[in-house]
Write a protein that holds these residues in place. Sequence first.
Motif, short mmCIF file in Angstrom:
data_model
loop_
_atom_site.label_atom_id
_atom_site.label_comp_id
_atom_site.label_asym_id
_atom_site.label_seq_id
_atom_site.Cartn_x
_atom_site.Cartn_y
_atom_site.Cartn_z
N LYS A 36 0.76 -1.19 -0.02
CA LYS A 36 0.07 -0.12 0.06
C LYS A 36 0.80 1.48 -0.03
O LYS A 36 0.56 2.24 -0.85
CB LYS A 36 -1.05 0.02 1.24
CG LYS A 36 -1.97 -1.10 1.19
CD LYS A 36 -2.82 -1.45 2.32
CE LYS A 36 -3.78 -2.10 2.14
NZ LYS A 36 -4.68 -2.03 3.57
N PHE A 37 1.76 1.09 0.92
CA PHE A 37 3.02 2.30 0.89
C PHE A 37 3.50 2.63 -0.62
O PHE A 37 3.59 3.56 -0.97
CB PHE A 37 3.83 2.25 2.04
CG PHE A 37 4.95 3.06 2.03
CD1 PHE A 37 4.64 4.51 2.03
CD2 PHE A 37 6.37 2.83 1.94
CE1 PHE A 37 5.96 5.27 2.16
CE2 PHE A 37 7.26 3.71 2.25
CZ PHE A 37 6.95 5.11 2.23
N ASN A 38 4.03 1.45 -1.17
CA ASN A 38 4.49 1.34 -2.54
C ASN A 38 3.60 2.13 -3.63
O ASN A 38 4.10 2.82 -4.50
CB ASN A 38 5.10 0.12 -2.75
CG ASN A 38 6.49 0.31 -3.94
OD1 ASN A 38 7.09 1.47 -3.81
ND2 ASN A 38 6.47 -0.52 -4.51
N ALA A 39 2.30 1.83 -3.28
CA ALA A 39 1.25 2.16 -4.22
C ALA A 39 0.86 3.61 -4.35
O ALA A 39 -0.29 4.12 -5.18
CB ALA A 39 0.22 1.29 -4.59
N ALA A 40 1.05 4.17 -3.00
CA ALA A 40 0.21 5.33 -2.49
C ALA A 40 0.69 6.58 -3.43
O ALA A 40 1.84 6.73 -3.92
CB ALA A 40 0.81 5.83 -1.04
N PHE A 41 -0.25 7.38 -3.62
CA PHE A 41 -0.25 8.60 -4.56
C PHE A 41 0.77 9.41 -3.92
O PHE A 41 1.63 9.97 -4.45
CB PHE A 41 -1.40 9.04 -4.96
CG PHE A 41 -1.30 10.42 -5.69
CD1 PHE A 41 -1.04 10.54 -6.91
CD2 PHE A 41 -1.40 11.78 -4.63
CE1 PHE A 41 -0.84 11.69 -7.74
CE2 PHE A 41 -1.30 13.10 -5.47
CZ PHE A 41 -0.87 13.14 -6.87
N SER A 42 0.68 9.79 -2.53
CA SER A 42 1.62 10.48 -1.81
C SER A 42 2.29 9.70 -0.66
O SER A 42 1.82 9.27 0.29
CB SER A 42 0.78 11.56 -0.98
OG SER A 42 1.68 12.40 0.14
N LYS A 43 3.42 9.14 -0.87
CA LYS A 43 4.21 8.34 -0.19
C LYS A 43 4.69 9.11 1.35
O LYS A 43 4.28 8.49 2.45
CB LYS A 43 5.44 8.08 -0.60
CG LYS A 43 5.47 6.97 -1.66
CD LYS A 43 6.44 6.24 -2.33
CE LYS A 43 6.08 5.32 -3.40
NZ LYS A 43 5.02 5.55 -4.24
N GLY A 44 4.65 10.38 1.16
CA GLY A 44 4.93 11.13 2.61
C GLY A 44 3.73 11.08 3.35
O GLY A 44 3.73 10.88 4.66
N ARG A 45 2.52 11.16 2.98
CA ARG A 45 1.32 11.25 3.71
C ARG A 45 0.96 9.83 4.12
O ARG A 45 0.79 9.62 5.46
CB ARG A 45 0.01 11.56 2.86
CG ARG A 45 -1.20 11.64 3.53
CD ARG A 45 -2.29 12.16 2.68
NE ARG A 45 -2.02 13.56 2.84
CZ ARG A 45 -2.74 14.34 1.85
NH1 ARG A 45 -3.49 14.00 1.00
NH2 ARG A 45 -2.60 15.73 1.63
#
Length: 62
Positions: A36-45
Motif C-alpha cells: 500500500k505504501f509503495n502504491a500510494a499517490f503520496s508516499k509522505g502522507r
Amino acid sequence: MTVVDYDPSTKVLSVRFAPSGTQYDYEGVEPETFAKFNAAFSKGRFFTEFIRDHYKYRRVGH
C-alpha cells in the motif's frame, strides 16, 4: 523520502530521507502495508499516517 529496501522475510522497511540522507529501518512492517505504501499517490502522507509512529525503528545511516 525514498524507499531504499523492503525485506518481506524480516519485515524490515528501509527509508532514506532527503535532503539529509538519513536512513531508518522500520521493523515489523507487513508486506500488505508495504504494498500500500509503495502504491500510494503520496508516499509522505502514507508514511506519516501509517508508518512513522506505528513501528519500532532505528537509525542506520548518516
